[in-house]
Design a protein around this motif. Structure first.
Motif, PDB file in Angstrom:
ATOM      1  N   ASP A   6       0.855  -1.179   0.000  1.00  0.00           N
ATOM      2  CA  ASP A   6       0.000   0.000   0.000  1.00  0.00           C
ATOM      3  C   ASP A   6       0.895   1.234   0.000  1.00  0.00           C
ATOM      4  OD1 ASP A   6      -1.427   2.285   1.558  1.00  0.00           O
ATOM      5  OD2 ASP A   6      -3.045   0.953   0.887  1.00  0.00           O
ATOM      6  N   LYS A   7       0.694   2.136  -0.965  1.00  0.00           N
ATOM      7  CA  LYS A   7       1.593   3.277  -1.086  1.00  0.00           C
ATOM      8  C   LYS A   7       1.385   4.316   0.006  1.00  0.00           C
ATOM      9  CE  LYS A   7      -1.048   5.880  -4.562  1.00  0.00           C
ATOM     10  NZ  LYS A   7      -0.992   6.405  -5.921  1.00  0.00           N
ATOM     11  N   ASN A   8       0.305   4.225   0.761  1.00  0.00           N
ATOM     12  CA  ASN A   8       0.084   5.167   1.858  1.00  0.00           C
ATOM     13  C   ASN A   8       0.583   4.645   3.194  1.00  0.00           C
ATOM     14  OD1 ASN A   8      -1.264   7.273   0.395  1.00  0.00           O
ATOM     15  ND2 ASN A   8      -3.014   5.917   0.247  1.00  0.00           N
ATOM     16  N   THR A   9       0.362   3.382   3.461  1.00  0.00           N
ATOM     17  CA  THR A   9       0.705   2.830   4.771  1.00  0.00           C
ATOM     18  C   THR A   9       1.969   1.989   4.767  1.00  0.00           C
ATOM     19  OG1 THR A   9      -0.583   0.810   4.463  1.00  0.00           O
ATOM     20  CG2 THR A   9      -1.736   2.729   5.385  1.00  0.00           C
ATOM     21  N   GLY A  10       2.370   1.474   3.600  1.00  0.00           N
ATOM     22  CA  GLY A  10       3.538   0.611   3.520  1.00  0.00           C
ATOM     23  C   GLY A  10       3.242  -0.841   3.847  1.00  0.00           C
ATOM     24  N   VAL A  11       1.990  -1.148   4.152  1.00  0.00           N
ATOM     25  CA  VAL A  11       1.594  -2.520   4.480  1.00  0.00           C
ATOM     26  C   VAL A  11       1.732  -3.400   3.242  1.00  0.00           C
ATOM     27  CG1 VAL A  11      -0.358  -3.963   5.157  1.00  0.00           C
ATOM     28  CG2 VAL A  11       0.029  -1.796   6.303  1.00  0.00           C
ATOM     29  N   CYS A  12       2.225  -4.617   3.419  1.00  0.00           N
ATOM     30  CA  CYS A  12       2.374  -5.572   2.318  1.00  0.00           C
ATOM     31  C   CYS A  12       1.375  -6.712   2.482  1.00  0.00           C
ATOM     32  CB  CYS A  12       3.781  -6.149   2.298  1.00  0.00           C
ATOM     33  SG  CYS A  12       5.045  -4.953   1.888  1.00  0.00           S
ATOM     34  N   ILE A  13       0.946  -7.245   1.347  1.00  0.00           N
ATOM     35  CA  ILE A  13       0.019  -8.380   1.346  1.00  0.00           C
ATOM     36  C   ILE A  13       0.328  -9.248   0.129  1.00  0.00           C
ATOM     37  CG2 ILE A  13      -1.770  -7.109   0.110  1.00  0.00           C
ATOM     38  CD1 ILE A  13      -3.853  -8.692   1.729  1.00  0.00           C
ATOM     39  N   SER A  14       0.245 -10.537   0.316  1.00  0.00           N
ATOM     40  CA  SER A  14       0.394 -11.489  -0.791  1.00  0.00           C
ATOM     41  C   SER A  14      -0.976 -12.064  -1.100  1.00  0.00           C
ATOM     42  CB  SER A  14       1.351 -12.610  -0.423  1.00  0.00           C
ATOM     43  OG  SER A  14       2.649 -12.109  -0.248  1.00  0.00           O
ATOM     44  N   THR A  15      -1.319 -12.112  -2.379  1.00  0.00           N
ATOM     45  CA  THR A  15      -2.646 -12.570  -2.778  1.00  0.00           C
ATOM     46  C   THR A  15      -2.624 -13.119  -4.194  1.00  0.00           C
ATOM     47  OG1 THR A  15      -4.960 -11.915  -3.062  1.00  0.00           O
ATOM     48  CG2 THR A  15      -3.306 -10.244  -3.520  1.00  0.00           C
ATOM     49  N   ASP A  16      -3.589 -13.976  -4.487  1.00  0.00           N
ATOM     50  CA  ASP A  16      -3.758 -14.462  -5.847  1.00  0.00           C
ATOM     51  C   ASP A  16      -4.607 -13.493  -6.673  1.00  0.00           C
ATOM     52  OD1 ASP A  16      -2.299 -16.830  -5.550  1.00  0.00           O
ATOM     53  OD2 ASP A  16      -4.002 -17.833  -4.612  1.00  0.00           O
ATOM     54  N   SER A  17      -5.242 -12.551  -6.007  1.00  0.00           N
ATOM     55  CA  SER A  17      -6.092 -11.571  -6.685  1.00  0.00           C
ATOM     56  C   SER A  17      -5.277 -10.370  -7.137  1.00  0.00           C
ATOM     57  CB  SER A  17      -7.194 -11.083  -5.738  1.00  0.00           C
ATOM     58  OG  SER A  17      -7.995 -12.153  -5.309  1.00  0.00           O
ATOM     59  N   GLU A  18      -5.747  -9.694  -8.174  1.00  0.00           N
ATOM     60  CA  GLU A  18      -5.106  -8.473  -8.631  1.00  0.00           C
ATOM     61  C   GLU A  18      -5.697  -7.313  -7.862  1.00  0.00           C
ATOM     62  OE1 GLU A  18      -4.791  -5.895 -12.708  1.00  0.00           O
ATOM     63  OE2 GLU A  18      -4.732  -8.070 -12.869  1.00  0.00           O
ATOM     64  N   LEU A  19      -4.844  -6.532  -7.203  1.00  0.00           N
ATOM     65  CA  LEU A  19      -5.310  -5.402  -6.410  1.00  0.00           C
ATOM     66  C   LEU A  19      -5.123  -4.106  -7.183  1.00  0.00           C
ATOM     67  CD1 LEU A  19      -3.830  -6.325  -2.917  1.00  0.00           C
ATOM     68  CD2 LEU A  19      -6.080  -6.897  -3.852  1.00  0.00           C
ATOM     69  N   ALA A  20      -5.944  -3.112  -6.862  1.00  0.00           N
ATOM     70  CA  ALA A  20      -5.871  -1.810  -7.525  1.00  0.00           C
ATOM     71  C   ALA A  20      -5.894  -0.713  -6.469  1.00  0.00           C
ATOM     72  CB  ALA A  20      -7.042  -1.664  -8.489  1.00  0.00           C
ATOM     73  N   GLY A  21      -6.102   0.500  -6.892  1.00  0.00           N
ATOM     74  CA  GLY A  21      -6.154   1.624  -5.964  1.00  0.00           C
ATOM     75  C   GLY A  21      -4.771   1.972  -5.463  1.00  0.00           C
ATOM     76  N   ASP A  22      -4.615   2.036  -4.150  1.00  0.00           N
ATOM     77  CA  ASP A  22      -3.337   2.401  -3.550  1.00  0.00           C
ATOM     78  C   ASP A  22      -2.373   1.228  -3.447  1.00  0.00           C
ATOM     79  OD1 ASP A  22      -4.099   5.043  -3.223  1.00  0.00           O
ATOM     80  OD2 ASP A  22      -4.908   4.722  -1.228  1.00  0.00           O
ATOM     81  N   TRP A  23      -2.796   0.028  -3.877  1.00  0.00           N
ATOM     82  CA  TRP A  23      -1.937  -1.159  -3.823  1.00  0.00           C
ATOM     83  C   TRP A  23      -1.097  -1.240  -5.086  1.00  0.00           C
ATOM     84  CZ3 TRP A  23      -1.482  -3.693   0.608  1.00  0.00           C
ATOM     85  CH2 TRP A  23      -2.502  -3.551   1.547  1.00  0.00           C
ATOM     86  N   ILE A  24       0.206  -1.399  -4.901  1.00  0.00           N
ATOM     87  CA  ILE A  24       1.157  -1.429  -6.013  1.00  0.00           C
ATOM     88  C   ILE A  24       1.962  -2.720  -5.925  1.00  0.00           C
ATOM     89  CG2 ILE A  24       3.157  -0.272  -7.019  1.00  0.00           C
ATOM     90  CD1 ILE A  24       2.107   2.284  -5.693  1.00  0.00           C
ATOM     91  N   PRO A  25       2.163  -3.408  -7.059  1.00  0.00           N
ATOM     92  CA  PRO A  25       3.019  -4.594  -7.018  1.00  0.00           C
ATOM     93  C   PRO A  25       4.380  -4.228  -6.422  1.00  0.00           C
ATOM     94  CG  PRO A  25       1.914  -4.443  -9.127  1.00  0.00           C
ATOM     95  CD  PRO A  25       1.643  -3.157  -8.397  1.00  0.00           C
ATOM     96  N   ILE A  26       4.858  -5.057  -5.534  1.00  0.00           N
ATOM     97  CA  ILE A  26       6.075  -4.754  -4.785  1.00  0.00           C
ATOM     98  C   ILE A  26       7.258  -4.455  -5.707  1.00  0.00           C
ATOM     99  CG2 ILE A  26       6.895  -7.121  -4.471  1.00  0.00           C
ATOM    100  CD1 ILE A  26       6.858  -4.545  -1.677  1.00  0.00           C
ATOM    101  N   GLU A  27       7.316  -5.106  -6.849  1.00  0.00           N
ATOM    102  CA  GLU A  27       8.447  -4.859  -7.757  1.00  0.00           C
ATOM    103  C   GLU A  27       8.354  -3.492  -8.429  1.00  0.00           C
ATOM    104  OE1 GLU A  27       5.295  -7.230  -9.799  1.00  0.00           O
ATOM    105  OE2 GLU A  27       6.503  -7.613  -8.035  1.00  0.00           O
ATOM    106  N   GLU A  28       7.186  -2.863  -8.411  1.00  0.00           N
ATOM    107  CA  GLU A  28       7.021  -1.526  -8.990  1.00  0.00           C
ATOM    108  C   GLU A  28       7.070  -0.431  -7.936  1.00  0.00           C
ATOM    109  OE1 GLU A  28       3.468  -1.334 -11.363  1.00  0.00           O
ATOM    110  OE2 GLU A  28       3.914  -3.229 -12.332  1.00  0.00           O
ATOM    111  N   PHE A  29       7.157  -0.829  -6.678  1.00  0.00           N
ATOM    112  CA  PHE A  29       7.150   0.134  -5.578  1.00  0.00           C
ATOM    113  C   PHE A  29       8.408   0.976  -5.634  1.00  0.00           C
ATOM    114  CE2 PHE A  29       7.157   1.507  -1.154  1.00  0.00           C
ATOM    115  CZ  PHE A  29       5.826   1.791  -0.971  1.00  0.00           C
ATOM    116  N   LYS A  30       8.254   2.280  -5.656  1.00  0.00           N
ATOM    117  CA  LYS A  30       9.391   3.188  -5.780  1.00  0.00           C
ATOM    118  C   LYS A  30       9.772   3.774  -4.430  1.00  0.00           C
ATOM    119  CE  LYS A  30       8.115   4.519 -10.439  1.00  0.00           C
ATOM    120  NZ  LYS A  30       7.771   5.600 -11.339  1.00  0.00           N
ATOM    121  N   LYS A  31      10.994   4.222  -4.327  1.00  0.00           N
ATOM    122  CA  LYS A  31      11.481   4.820  -3.086  1.00  0.00           C
ATOM    123  C   LYS A  31      10.645   6.029  -2.680  1.00  0.00           C
ATOM    124  CE  LYS A  31      16.258   3.374  -3.627  1.00  0.00           C
ATOM    125  NZ  LYS A  31      17.640   3.807  -3.818  1.00  0.00           N
ATOM    126  N   GLU A  32      10.042   6.723  -3.664  1.00  0.00           N
ATOM    127  CA  GLU A  32       9.253   7.905  -3.365  1.00  0.00           C
ATOM    128  C   GLU A  32       8.113   7.586  -2.406  1.00  0.00           C
ATOM    129  OE1 GLU A  32      10.061   7.099  -6.534  1.00  0.00           O
ATOM    130  OE2 GLU A  32      11.062   8.842  -7.372  1.00  0.00           O
TER     131      GLU A  32
END
Length: 69
Positions: free
Chosen positions: A6-32
């Motif tokens: 989650d780009k706001n809280t930094g919480v991570c989750i693993s799932t078989d579902s595709e997430l949207a909104g504030d959830w970003i795939p961990i490999e695309e998560f930027k330092k910003e």
């Protein structure tokens, strides 16, 4: 299975579902995304970008990303 952060809280989750909104795939998560609201505002000030002082982190971060090039 994919891991998202989650780009706001930094919480991570693993799932078989595709997430949207504030959830970003961990490999695309930027330092910003790890910056605090104050740090983002400081960077926006340095760039001369105007923003609503009541804007949330997600909005401010989008502005920063759009204006950093």
């Amino acid at each position: 299975m994919a891991t998202y952060r989650d780009k706001n809280t930094g919480v991570c989750i693993s799932t078989d579902s595709e997430l949207a909104g504030d959830w970003i795939p961990i490999e695309e998560f930027k330092k910003e995304y790890l910056l605090t609201v104050s740090e983002i505002k400081a960077k926006l000030d340095e760039l001369g970008v105007e923003y609503d002082s009541k804007a949330n982190k997600s909005v401010l971060l989008d502005l920063l990303i759009a204006n950093e090039g």
